[in-house]
Scaffold this active site. Structure first.
Site, mmCIF file in Angstrom:
data_model
loop_
_atom_site.group_PDB
_atom_site.id
_atom_site.type_symbol
_atom_site.label_atom_id
_atom_site.label_comp_id
_atom_site.label_asym_id
_atom_site.label_seq_id
_atom_site.Cartn_x
_atom_site.Cartn_y
_atom_site.Cartn_z
ATOM 1 N N SER A 185 -1.515 -6.295 -5.418
ATOM 2 C CA SER A 185 -2.811 -6.175 -6.079
ATOM 3 C C SER A 185 -3.408 -7.559 -6.260
ATOM 4 C CB SER A 185 -2.645 -5.492 -7.437
ATOM 5 O OG SER A 185 -1.894 -6.318 -8.322
ATOM 6 N N LYS A 186 -4.552 -7.614 -6.926
ATOM 7 C CA LYS A 186 -5.269 -8.876 -7.109
ATOM 8 C C LYS A 186 -4.406 -9.922 -7.805
ATOM 9 C CE LYS A 186 -9.811 -6.683 -7.404
ATOM 10 N NZ LYS A 186 -10.983 -6.416 -8.263
ATOM 11 N N ARG A 187 -3.555 -9.471 -8.707
ATOM 12 C CA ARG A 187 -2.783 -10.461 -9.478
ATOM 13 C C ARG A 187 -1.748 -11.196 -8.626
ATOM 14 N NH1 ARG A 187 -0.377 -5.607 -10.787
ATOM 15 N NH2 ARG A 187 1.876 -5.475 -10.500
ATOM 16 N N HIS A 188 -1.498 -10.688 -7.408
ATOM 17 C CA HIS A 188 -0.506 -11.324 -6.545
ATOM 18 C C HIS A 188 -1.080 -12.445 -5.684
ATOM 19 C CE1 HIS A 188 1.545 -7.371 -7.289
ATOM 20 N NE2 HIS A 188 2.532 -8.212 -7.503
#
Length: 471
Positions: A240-243
Site C-alpha cells: 500500500s501507500k505506506r510501503h
C-alpha cells in the site's frame, strides 16, 4: 492465432507497482510471441476517473518503455458499442430489465447476511414477460447467468479453477442511466480487440466466471487467463501507500533507472533459475506466463536499491547521464559551470544507489557550497590545518598543467615537506574544496572542480580557520 495482450488500468489513481508489473508481464508475453500489446483505459467510473490519472498512466508506461502497439482505447468512447451488445443480449433473452429498488435490494442483502447466506440477487425480475416490463420506468439491465452447471478454466498461473453457476447471481451490465458496468465492458472489449491472454491480479479471480459466461452468451471464445498473486510490502502486509512510492513516476523522482525497476518487477513473481540480472532482450526471450509463481511476492526496497546501483555502474555512461539530467535540472545546476556528467558518473557509481543521491553528491562541482559540513569542519578545519592548507595552496597555484598526476604530486610534496601523514593534508583539503568530509580520490576531485575554484575554496577554508581561532 497471433498473440494479443492488453493492459487495462482504471484512471482513478496513479500507475502503481502492481499495475506496472501486470503491464510488464503482458508486454513481455506479446513481445516474446511477436504479438500485439493493447493499452486500454477503463474510464467508465466517471466520478473517480481523472485526466491527471490518465496522464500519469501514460507517463509511467512511457518512462518504463512499455510501448503499446494498439491504443490507447478509452471505454467512454465505446458506449455505442456497449449499448449495441446490451440490446443484442436483451433481444436474445440472455439479459433482462430489473426494476428492483435500492431499498428492496438493501433489505434482501440484510436478510441474507442475517441468515448467513451469500448475498446475491434473488432473480425477482428474471422472468418478467414483455407485458410486465415498462421501459419508461427506472431500471437496470441484468445478465441472465446460467443457474445450473459450472464454469471451469485452466488458469496459466493457478491451474484449474471451477465455480458453480449457483454461486453467481445475475450481475448488472447496464446501470439505471444506461452506463455499462465493468464486467460487461471488459468482455466486449476483449472480444472486439481479439485479446488472447488476460494477465491481471488475482483479485479478479471472482470476476472471471462471470465474464466467461458472458463470452459464452455472445458465442465468443474467452481468452486464456493468468491471475498473478498480489505483492506484499516489506512487512508482509498487502502493498500500500505506506510501503513507499504511490506512483511509478515516484521511482523516477527518487532516482531509480527504468531498467532497474523493470528488472526488479520481473523478478517480483517470476524467476529463471537463480539469475537476478536480466537484460531487456533476456526478459523478452525467457519470460513465460506459465512460470509465474503461485505465491505472493514481498517487495524489498534494499534489493531494488542494489539493482539500481548495478545499472548505474554497468549501463553506458551516456544512458546514465541522460537519466540523471532530470535530477540535475531539478537541482537547478548549470552543467556549463563544471565538468561533463560522463566524467563524474564513474567516480560516484560505487558510492551511490540512486540518481538522486548521485545528483546531490556532485553539486559542488558546479556551484559553490554555502557552508561547511559542521562535523567535517569541526574535525578537520582546526588551527593545525592552517599550515598544510597554505602550503598545498601555494603548490597548487604554481601548477602549469592541471592534471590528476600534478595535483597528486603537489599533495604528496606538501605532506613530505611538513613531515606529516597524508591525512593531515588530504582531509583538510577535501573539506576545503568540497565543503564535506567525503569525496572520490582527491586528485580527480580537484581536477574536475578546477584550479581557480579550488584555490578560492582553500582561501575560504583558511578564513574559516582564522575566524574560528579568534573565537
Amino acid at each position: 492465432m497471433s498473440v494479443v495482450t492488453r493492459f487495462a488500468p482504471s484512471p482513478t489513481g496513479y500507475l502503481h507497482v502492481g499495475g506496472a508489473r501486470t503491464a510488464l508481464y503482458s508486454w513481455l508475453h506479446a513481445q516474446r510471441h511477436h504479438g500485439e500489446f493493447v493499452l486500454r483505459i477503463e474510464d467508465t467510473d466517471r466520478e473517480r476517473s481523472t485526466d491527471e490519472a490518465v496522464q500519469a498512466i501514460l507517463d509511467g508506461m512511457e518512462w518504463l518503455g512499455l510501448e503499446h502497439t494498439q491504443g490507447p482505447y478509452y471505454q467512454t468512447q465505446r458506449f455505442d458499442r456497449y449499448k449495441e451488445v446490451v440490446a443484442q443480449l436483451l433481444e436474445e433473452g440472455k439479459a433482462y430489465r430489473c426494476y428492483c429498488s435500492k431499498e428492496r435490494l438493501d433489505e434482501l442483502r440484510e436478510q441474507q447476511m442475517t441468515a448467513k447466506e451469500k448475498p446475491r440477487y434473488d432473480g425477482k425480475c428474471r422472468h418478467l414477460t414483455k407485458e410486465q416490463q415498462d421501459i419508461t420506468q427506472a431500471h437496470v439491465i441484468r445478465f441472465k447467468n446460467p443457474q445450473e452447471g459450472k464454469v471451469t478454466w485452466n488458469d496459466a498461473v493457478k491451474g484449474e479453477i471451477t465455480f458453480a453457476n449457483s454461486e453467481l447471481d445475475d450481475l448488472i451490465i447496464a446501470r439505471t442511466d444506461g452506463t455499462p458496468t465493468y464486467n460487461f465492458t471488459v468482455v466486449v472489449d476483449d472480444w472486439d480487440m481479439k485479446i488472447t491472454q488476460v494477465i491481471r491480479g488475482d483479485d479478479h479471480v471472482n470476476n472471471t466466471p462471470r465474464q466467461i459466461n458472458i463470452f459464452k452468451a455472445l458465442n465468443a471464445t474467452a481468452p486464456e487467463y493468468a491471475h498473478v498473486p498480489m505483492i506484499l510490502g516489506d512487512d508482509g502486509k498487502k502493498l500500500s501507500k505506506r510501503h513507499g512510492a504511490v506512483s511509478v513516476m515516484q521511482y523516477r523522482d527518487d532516482g531509480y533507472l527504468p531498467q532497474a525497476v523493470l528488472n526488479y518487477l520481473i523478478r517480483l513473481g517470476w524467476s529463471h533459475g537463480d539469475q537476478e540480472i536480466f537484460s531487456l532482450e533476456e526478459m523478452k526471450s525467457l519470460f513465460d506466463i506459465h512460470d509465474i509463481n503461485k505465491a505472493a511476492s514481498a517487495f524489498n526496497t534494499d534489493k531494488l536499491r542494489w539493482l539500481n546501483q548495478h545499472y548505474i555502474k554497468t549501463l553506458p555512461v551516456k544512458e546514465v547521464a541522460a537519466a540523471l539530467q532530470w535530477h540535475i535540472d531539478n537541482l537547478g545546476l548549470n552543467l556549463s559551470e563544471g565538468p561533463a556528467l560522463e566524467l563524474l558518473i564513474p567516480l560516484f557509481s560505487e558510492r551511490v544507489h540512486t540518481l538522486k543521491e548521485l545528483a546531490e553528491s556532485i553539486v559542488y562541482f558546479y556551484q559553490d557550497y554555502q557552508e561547511f559540513d559542521a562535523g567535517a569542519a569541526k574535525k578537520h578545519l582546526r588551527p593545525v590545518a592552517k599550515e598544510p592548507l597554505e602550503l598545498v595552496a601555494s603548490k597548487l597555484s604554481e601548477l602549469n598543467e592541471w592534471t590528476a598526476a600534478s595535483i597528486q604530486s603537489a599533495i604528496d610534496a606538501t605532506a613530505e615537506q611538513l613531515s606529516v601523514g597524508m591525512g593531515k593534508v588530504g582531509m583538510p583539503l577535501r573539506v576545503a574544496v568540497t565543503g564535506a568530509g567525503q569525496s572520490p580520490n582527491l586528485d580527480v576531485t580537484l581536477l574536475h572542480i578546477g584550479q581557480a575554484r579550488c584555490l578560492e575554496r582553500i582561501r575560504k577554508a583558511l578564513a574559516f580557520i582564522a575566524a574560528r581561532a579568534e573565537g
